[in-house]
Scaffold this motif. Structure first.
Motif, PDB file in Angstrom:
ATOM      1  N   SER A  33      34.429   2.781  -8.762  1.00 24.81           N
ATOM      2  CA  SER A  33      35.384   3.885  -8.848  1.00 24.81           C
ATOM      3  C   SER A  33      36.644   3.632  -8.039  1.00 24.81           C
ATOM      4  N   SER A  34      36.619   2.626  -7.175  1.00 21.63           N
ATOM      5  CA  SER A  34      37.790   2.326  -6.352  1.00 21.63           C
ATOM      6  C   SER A  34      38.721   1.322  -7.032  1.00 21.63           C
ATOM      7  N   ILE A  35      38.568   1.169  -8.335  1.00 22.42           N
ATOM      8  CA  ILE A  35      39.365   0.194  -9.072  1.00 22.42           C
ATOM      9  C   ILE A  35      40.853   0.542  -8.993  1.00 22.42           C
ATOM     10  N   GLN A  36      41.686  -0.479  -8.919  1.00 25.60           N
ATOM     11  CA  GLN A  36      43.139  -0.306  -8.960  1.00 25.60           C
ATOM     12  C   GLN A  36      43.612  -0.503 -10.399  1.00 25.60           C
ATOM     13  N   THR A  37      44.680   0.161 -10.788  1.00 27.27           N
ATOM     14  CA  THR A  37      45.228  -0.016 -12.129  1.00 27.27           C
ATOM     15  C   THR A  37      46.747   0.014 -12.104  1.00 27.27           C
ATOM     16  N   GLN A  38      47.283  -0.465 -13.187  1.00 29.40           N
ATOM     17  CA  GLN A  38      48.734  -0.501 -13.390  1.00 29.40           C
ATOM     18  C   GLN A  38      48.988   0.068 -14.781  1.00 29.40           C
ATOM     19  N   ILE A  39      49.809   1.099 -14.875  1.00 26.08           N
ATOM     20  CA  ILE A  39      50.040   1.773 -16.150  1.00 26.08           C
ATOM     21  C   ILE A  39      51.517   1.722 -16.512  1.00 26.08           C
ATOM     22  N   ILE A  40      51.783   1.306 -17.739  1.00 23.49           N
ATOM     23  CA  ILE A  40      53.131   1.422 -18.310  1.00 23.49           C
ATOM     24  C   ILE A  40      53.118   2.657 -19.195  1.00 23.49           C
ATOM     25  N   LYS A  41      53.861   3.673 -18.779  1.00 24.41           N
ATOM     26  CA  LYS A  41      53.849   4.972 -19.457  1.00 24.41           C
ATOM     27  C   LYS A  41      54.983   5.052 -20.484  1.00 24.41           C
ATOM     28  N   GLY A  42      54.781   5.950 -21.454  1.00 23.71           N
ATOM     29  CA  GLY A  42      55.828   6.156 -22.452  1.00 23.71           C
ATOM     30  C   GLY A  42      56.183   4.882 -23.179  1.00 23.71           C
ATOM     31  N   SER A  43      55.175   4.074 -23.507  1.00 27.03           N
ATOM     32  CA  SER A  43      55.420   2.763 -24.112  1.00 27.03           C
ATOM     33  C   SER A  43      55.600   2.873 -25.620  1.00 27.03           C
ATOM     34  N   VAL A  44      56.633   2.237 -26.113  1.00 30.34           N
ATOM     35  CA  VAL A  44      56.924   2.194 -27.550  1.00 30.34           C
ATOM     36  C   VAL A  44      56.882   0.738 -28.011  1.00 30.34           C
ATOM     37  N   GLY A  45      56.225   0.497 -29.137  1.00 33.85           N
ATOM     38  CA  GLY A  45      56.149  -0.853 -29.678  1.00 33.85           C
ATOM     39  C   GLY A  45      57.521  -1.380 -30.039  1.00 33.85           C
ATOM     40  N   ASN A  46      57.903  -2.481 -29.429  1.00 32.34           N
ATOM     41  CA  ASN A  46      59.240  -3.028 -29.652  1.00 32.34           C
ATOM     42  C   ASN A  46      59.208  -4.307 -30.474  1.00 32.34           C
ATOM     43  N   GLU A  47      58.556  -5.343 -29.944  1.00 29.48           N
ATOM     44  CA  GLU A  47      58.539  -6.634 -30.635  1.00 29.48           C
ATOM     45  C   GLU A  47      57.104  -7.080 -30.919  1.00 29.48           C
ATOM     46  N   PHE A  48      56.893  -7.531 -32.135  1.00 30.87           N
ATOM     47  CA  PHE A  48      55.580  -7.995 -32.589  1.00 30.87           C
ATOM     48  C   PHE A  48      55.796  -9.312 -33.325  1.00 30.87           C
ATOM     49  N   THR A  49      55.035 -10.344 -32.937  1.00 37.67           N
ATOM     50  CA  THR A  49      55.162 -11.638 -33.596  1.00 37.67           C
ATOM     51  C   THR A  49      53.781 -12.132 -34.008  1.00 37.67           C
ATOM     52  N   LEU A  50      53.606 -12.365 -35.288  1.00 38.33           N
ATOM     53  CA  LEU A  50      52.389 -12.975 -35.814  1.00 38.33           C
ATOM     54  C   LEU A  50      52.574 -14.483 -35.797  1.00 38.33           C
ATOM     55  N   ASN A  51      51.665 -15.190 -35.131  1.00 33.96           N
ATOM     56  CA  ASN A  51      51.754 -16.640 -35.009  1.00 33.96           C
ATOM     57  C   ASN A  51      50.659 -17.308 -35.827  1.00 33.96           C
ATOM     58  N   VAL A  52      51.072 -18.215 -36.712  1.00 35.83           N
ATOM     59  CA  VAL A  52      50.129 -18.954 -37.564  1.00 35.83           C
ATOM     60  C   VAL A  52      50.323 -20.444 -37.289  1.00 35.83           C
ATOM     61  N   PRO A  53      49.633 -20.979 -36.276  1.00 35.39           N
ATOM     62  CA  PRO A  53      49.766 -22.406 -35.964  1.00 35.39           C
ATOM     63  C   PRO A  53      48.767 -23.229 -36.781  1.00 35.39           C
ATOM     64  N   THR A  54      48.930 -24.540 -36.756  1.00 42.07           N
ATOM     65  CA  THR A  54      48.007 -25.427 -37.457  1.00 42.07           C
ATOM     66  C   THR A  54      46.700 -25.557 -36.681  1.00 42.07           C
ATOM     67  N   ALA A  55      45.573 -25.485 -37.412  1.00 40.26           N
ATOM     68  CA  ALA A  55      44.241 -25.739 -36.847  1.00 40.26           C
ATOM     69  C   ALA A  55      44.020 -24.972 -35.548  1.00 40.26           C
ATOM     70  N   ASN A  56      44.206 -23.657 -35.610  1.00 44.68           N
ATOM     71  CA  ASN A  56      44.064 -22.845 -34.410  1.00 44.68           C
ATOM     72  C   ASN A  56      43.705 -21.428 -34.815  1.00 44.68           C
ATOM     73  N   LEU A  57      43.765 -20.525 -33.870  1.00 48.19           N
ATOM     74  CA  LEU A  57      43.486 -19.122 -34.138  1.00 48.19           C
ATOM     75  C   LEU A  57      44.779 -18.372 -34.444  1.00 48.19           C
ATOM     76  N   VAL A  58      44.702 -17.430 -35.369  1.00 49.45           N
ATOM     77  CA  VAL A  58      45.833 -16.551 -35.623  1.00 49.45           C
ATOM     78  C   VAL A  58      45.974 -15.628 -34.416  1.00 49.45           C
ATOM     79  N   ASN A  59      47.174 -15.542 -33.871  1.00 53.79           N
ATOM     80  CA  ASN A  59      47.389 -14.697 -32.696  1.00 53.79           C
ATOM     81  C   ASN A  59      48.713 -13.969 -32.808  1.00 53.79           C
ATOM     82  N   VAL A  60      48.853 -12.936 -32.009  1.00 51.20           N
ATOM     83  CA  VAL A  60      50.070 -12.133 -32.054  1.00 51.20           C
ATOM     84  C   VAL A  60      50.597 -11.916 -30.644  1.00 51.20           C
ATOM     85  N   ASP A  61      51.906 -11.818 -30.522  1.00 53.36           N
ATOM     86  CA  ASP A  61      52.568 -11.420 -29.285  1.00 53.36           C
ATOM     87  C   ASP A  61      53.032  -9.978 -29.452  1.00 53.36           C
ATOM     88  N   LEU A  62      52.659  -9.123 -28.515  1.00 54.30           N
ATOM     89  CA  LEU A  62      53.037  -7.715 -28.560  1.00 54.30           C
ATOM     90  C   LEU A  62      53.902  -7.384 -27.355  1.00 54.30           C
TER      91      LEU A  62
END
Length: 511
Positions: free
Chosen positions: A299-328
């Motif tokens: 219960s004594s855990i520390q946290t960091q919160i970004i409030k009022g967050s709006v999705g700004n940039e999203f990038t879908l990455n499709v590299p060769t011979a790898n996992l599909v990943n995204v940058d948010l």
């Protein structure tokens, strides 16, 4: 209590909750994320130092004057893990075909088996439905709806379900397609564009929208067309009661009249950028766990919160011979810290349904870049194979600053921009010519895994770059930049720039 000397990254965690109002939580539903890594996450403080004219020649201590809160992270993509939060980047809501939580699964040998629900909106006789999160595997299987009792129950054939008086919390059924009557659905390839036609099935009752993708044909011989080209992924152009016009297909389709086949058509939920009152801005709390500063209870855990967050940039990455990943990337109004005793703390965190992440070697059923055509559903591709691709969303979000406010009091979204890049193996000069001629281009990609899938479609783009990479002892490659545009320029029914079709079920044939 013993103070810790350090906190490891493996003791952190990330979750988000949609806000009831900007920077405000009411009854939060926390959803877990599993980031691969972080970019800028936190607040960047601006300090301004006074610069009086004095004979000391010494710098004065600065004063905090501004704060910019951002959250950036990278995440792998699976069928369900980012479905919800993607709405925040599209400024839109999922357009569901039919999806309802089930209160009970009722079995009565004298009547059809039924899922009991509060609403039957979107469910019609002939709908293909799939269950999710039920205890009994039979209740999660693909079935055909035989009876719909308004606002009460969705029924399937007797003997297919297993009774569950109290299904697990959140168990639901979803419309994933439709099955036609025997010999009802045909293919008409006459004219400019091919179409599926019917006599009894009313295509307008299926909830389809112009530009979304469907998959034609089930795994059983009796549920698909005889001609292979008539099955597979297709894009819907127009919807009429007895005619479904298609303008994209893996192969050129041919006229075919079904006989005894009960053709199955699979479709999914749609997420596209909208206009006017259908534009929806979602704001979030993004909370990162930072571990405990001492050896006290969790219960004594520390946290960091970004409030009022709006999705700004999203990038879908499709590299060769790898996992599909995204940058948010999110832009927030402020940052809040919990010091282990005071401040907000995520609780009852929901984990999205677990499925394997998509990989770029075996999970792509289709990826195609071609000239836009209104007369040919299967135009030649500008590239046979690609080595990598990205698709970018940028909402151009900027914080609103004001006197008396540290951080931002609100956020403004700019124009919705979609772009990206593709690097392909060069095989002819058509791609270079398309850049020079500023041709109308379209790109789409389909990922399929474990009987589910995602199709991403950009109906209209212009290409840039196109300068060949020629290196010794290597295949020639061509890099192409993409800038998307409002697709109504090529067809009035396409009022979007980017569309996602999320398939809750696809047959084995789709892989």
């Amino acid at each position: 209590m013993v103070q810790v000397a350090k906190i490891d990254s493996n003791s952190t965690g990330l979750a988000y909750a949609e806000e009831s109002a900007l920077a405000t939580l009411s009854v939060p539903v926390w959803i877990a994320l599993e980031p691969n890594g972080y970019g800028d996450f936190g607040s960047e403080i601006t300090n301004v130092s006074p610069t009086p004219i004095t004979n000391t020649r010494s710098r004065k201590k600065g004063v905090t004057t501004d704060l910019d809160a951002t959250a950036q992270f990278n995440h792998n993509l699976s069928l369900w893990n980012l479905e919800d939060i993607l709405q925040g980047f599209m400024f839109a809501s999922w357009e569901r075909k039919g999806r309802e939580v089930v209160t009970a699964v009722d079995i009565d040998g004298a009547n059809p088996d039924e899922y009991e629900v509060a609403s039957t909106t979107g469910f019609v006789v002939g709908s293909l439905i799939r269950g999710f999160k039920f205890t009994n595997a039979a209740n999660n299987a693909l079935n055909v709806v035989t009876v719909v009792t308004a606002s009460t129950a969705v029924e399937v054939a007797t003997g297919l379900l297993v009774a569950e008086a109290a299904p697990p919390a959140g168990a639901y059924i979803q419309v994933v397609g439709s099955q036609g009557a025997a010999g009802d659905i045909d293919v008409d390839a006459a004219g400019d564009l091919v179409a599926l036609t019917s006599t009894s099935l009313d295509f307008t009752t299926l909830g389809l929208v112009a530009g979304q993708w469907i998959f034609v044909g089930g795994d059983a011989v009796g549920n698909r067309f005889t001609t292979a080209a008539n099955n597979g992924f297709k894009r819907v152009r127009t919807i009429a009661a007895t005619r479904l016009t298609l303008d994209k297909s893996t192969l050129a389709m041919v006229t075919e009249a079904s006989t005894t086949e009960t053709i199955q058509i699979f479709y999914g939920d749609v997420l596209r950028n909208r206009v006017g009152s259908n534009i929806v801005r979602r704001t979030y709390h993004l909370e990162r766990l930072l571990g405990a500063p001492d050896d006290a209870a969790l219960s004594s855990i520390q946290t960091q919160i970004i409030k009022g967050s709006v999705g700004n940039e999203f990038t879908l990455n499709v590299p060769t011979a790898n996992l599909v990943n995204v940058d948010l990337g999110f832009v927030g109004t402020d940052e809040e810290l919990r010091d282990s005793t005071a401040g907000p703390l995520q609780s009852s965190v929901t984990t999205p349904m677990l499925t394997d992440v998509f990989n770029t070697s075996s999970d792509f059923s289709r990826i195609k870049i071609a000239l836009v055509s209104g007369i040919n559903e299967a135009p030649a591709s500008l590239a046979a194979f690609i080595t990598e691709a990205t698709i970018n969303i940028n909402n151009n979000v900027s914080p609103n600053k004001a006197v008396g406010t540290l951080g931002a009091f609100d956020l403004t979204a700019g124009i919705f921009q979609v772009g990206g890049s593709i690097t392909a193996y060069f095989n002819n000069v058509s791609a270079i010519s398309s850049v020079r001629n500023n041709s109308d281009i379209t790109v789409d990609m389909a990922m399929v895994k474990d009987n589910g899938g995602i199709v991403i479609d950009i109906p209209l783009i212009s290409l840039g770059d196109g300068r060949l990479n020629v290196s010794p002892n290597e295949a020639i490659k061509i890099p192409l930049n993409m800038e998307a545009a409002d697709a109504s320029a090529i067809f009035s029914g396409y009022t979007h720039t980017l569309m996602w079709t999320w398939f809750g079920y696809l047959p084995d044939a789709a892989e």
